[in-house]
Design a protein around this motif. Structure first.
Motif, PDB file in Angstrom:
ATOM      1  N   UNK A  77       0.796  -1.404  -0.038  1.00 12.94           N
ATOM      2  CA  UNK A  77       0.022   0.118  -0.022  1.00 12.94           C
ATOM      3  C   UNK A  77       0.808   1.411   0.035  1.00 12.94           C
ATOM      4  N   UNK A  78       0.437   2.486  -0.234  1.00 14.27           N
ATOM      5  CA  UNK A  78       0.968   3.720  -0.007  1.00 14.27           C
ATOM      6  C   UNK A  78      -0.194   4.622   0.743  1.00 14.27           C
ATOM      7  N   UNK A 126      -7.724   1.788  -1.746  1.00 14.46           N
ATOM      8  CA  UNK A 126      -7.529   1.796  -0.183  1.00 14.46           C
ATOM      9  C   UNK A 126      -8.862   2.380   0.550  1.00 14.46           C
ATOM     10  N   UNK A 127      -9.369   3.338  -0.149  1.00 10.03           N
ATOM     11  CA  UNK A 127     -10.312   4.547   0.341  1.00 10.03           C
ATOM     12  C   UNK A 127      -9.426   5.255   1.308  1.00 10.03           C
ATOM     13  N   UNK A 167     -10.802  14.314  -4.498  1.00 13.46           N
ATOM     14  CA  UNK A 167     -10.552  12.895  -4.061  1.00 13.46           C
ATOM     15  C   UNK A 167     -10.790  12.572  -2.734  1.00 13.46           C
ATOM     16  N   UNK A 168     -11.473  13.756  -2.013  1.00 20.41           N
ATOM     17  CA  UNK A 168     -12.062  13.689  -0.804  1.00 20.41           C
ATOM     18  C   UNK A 168     -13.248  12.586  -0.632  1.00 20.41           C
ATOM     19  N   UNK A 169     -14.124  12.146  -1.443  1.00 21.78           N
ATOM     20  CA  UNK A 169     -15.018  11.211  -1.207  1.00 21.78           C
ATOM     21  C   UNK A 169     -14.667  10.141  -1.243  1.00 21.78           C
ATOM     22  N   UNK A 170     -13.171   9.608  -1.363  1.00 19.19           N
ATOM     23  CA  UNK A 170     -12.648   8.347  -1.405  1.00 19.19           C
ATOM     24  C   UNK A 170     -11.544   8.444  -0.350  1.00 19.19           C
ATOM     25  N   UNK A 171     -11.715   9.276   0.689  1.00 19.52           N
ATOM     26  CA  UNK A 171     -10.993   9.190   1.874  1.00 19.52           C
ATOM     27  C   UNK A 171      -9.561   9.635   1.740  1.00 19.52           C
TER      28      UNK A 171
END
Length: 281
Positions: A77-78, A126-127, A167-171
């Motif tokens: 992951x990152x 990853x959300x 990108x906020x909706x994806x955490x």
């Protein structure tokens, strides 16, 4: 590795990138330290079990994709990307060649775009994730001799502000870092190149500016190790700031710019407010 967060930092072969990589390791992160020369990165950062050094030329989208694949292959992951790599092409606008101006924007603006484009699919799956981009007070206030550098940094500011709600909706969160003057490698010959003087009107001012900046190298007040530690603190909080002025001088720059913008908004308020169609409600 499941319990460790993974931080990828660009430009980790020297300067602030080294301090950020070391601070992240000290804070318990697994670190992917990247640079044009992995050997130099490894030598600069040192050995650690949770360290992966990877070759990355930020101006090459394929290189960015390969670096992210290597990070995921090793750590799965990152969680944090720190767009740190950059350089400085200085000079008066008329004396900076078109090719040099493009090269500045290619490294300092399109470089972070390339790496972020490679990382975002991982973070969306990853959300979760945080994209940190090292801007500058030159991304807030322009000044003479910095037209190319400021153009790239102002571009970073607008890009990151606009990316944030996408990108906020994806955490995924974003953070702009605007350092003032820190004792980094930015003003060294390895990081700074000056436009060749070619116009008589600018020669004297060029000589004065270059002399002053060379004298400033190594004398800047900011401690990059303290900046790196503070950055890692903010990376770890529940809601990282969208913008962080790094250094007392940077705070002053932002305050001054805010006052200037308010003054400019007010200076011709009546005229500005009189431009609607006459039939507007």
């Amino acid at each position: 590795m499941a319990e460790k967060k993974v931080l990828l930092v660009t430009g980790a072969g020297r300067g602030m990138g080294v301090d950020i990589a070391k601070a992240a390791l000290a804070a318990g992160y697994a670190v992917v330290a990247t640079g044009r020369s992995p050997e130099k990165v490894a030598q600069a950062v040192g050995d650690a079990d949770d360290l992966l050094t990877v070759q990355l030329d930020v101006t090459d989208p394929a290189s960015a994709q390969a670096a992210v694949r290597a990070a995921v292959a090793r750590f799965g992951r990152v969680d944090v990307l720190v767009n740190n790599a950059g350089n400085f092409i200085a000079g008066f606008f008329e004396e900076i060649t078109t090719d040099a101006f493009r090269a500045q924007v290619e490294t300092n603006l399109f470089g972070p775009l390339n790496v972020t484009r490679a990382v975002l699919p991982v973070m969306r799956r990853q959300r979760s994730g945080l994209v940190v981009t090292i801007s500058s007070t030159a991304g807030v206030v322009g000044q003479e001799f910095c037209t190319a550098y400021a153009a790239a940094k102002f571009g970073l500011e607008g890009w990151m502000e606009s990316l944030t709600p996408e990108v906020a909706p994806y955490g995924i969160r974003t953070m702009l870092v605007e350092p003032g003057f820190f004792r980094t490698d930015l003003l060294t010959p390895e990081s700074t190149s000056y436009a060749e003087p070619s116009i008589d009107d600018y020669i004297e001012r060029t000589e004065q500016t270059v002399t002053a900046w060379r004298a400033m190298n190594g004398q800047q007040g900011g401690d990059p190790a303290k900046l790196a530690a503070a950055l890692l603190h903010l990376v770890g909080v529940e809601e990282p700031p969208l913008r962080w002025a790094a250094g007392a001088d940077a705070v002053g720059v932002l305050e001054q710019k805010a006052r200037i913008l308010l003054d400019q908004a007010d200076a011709h308020r009546e005229l500005s407010s009189s431009l609607a169609h006459d039939d507007a409600a």
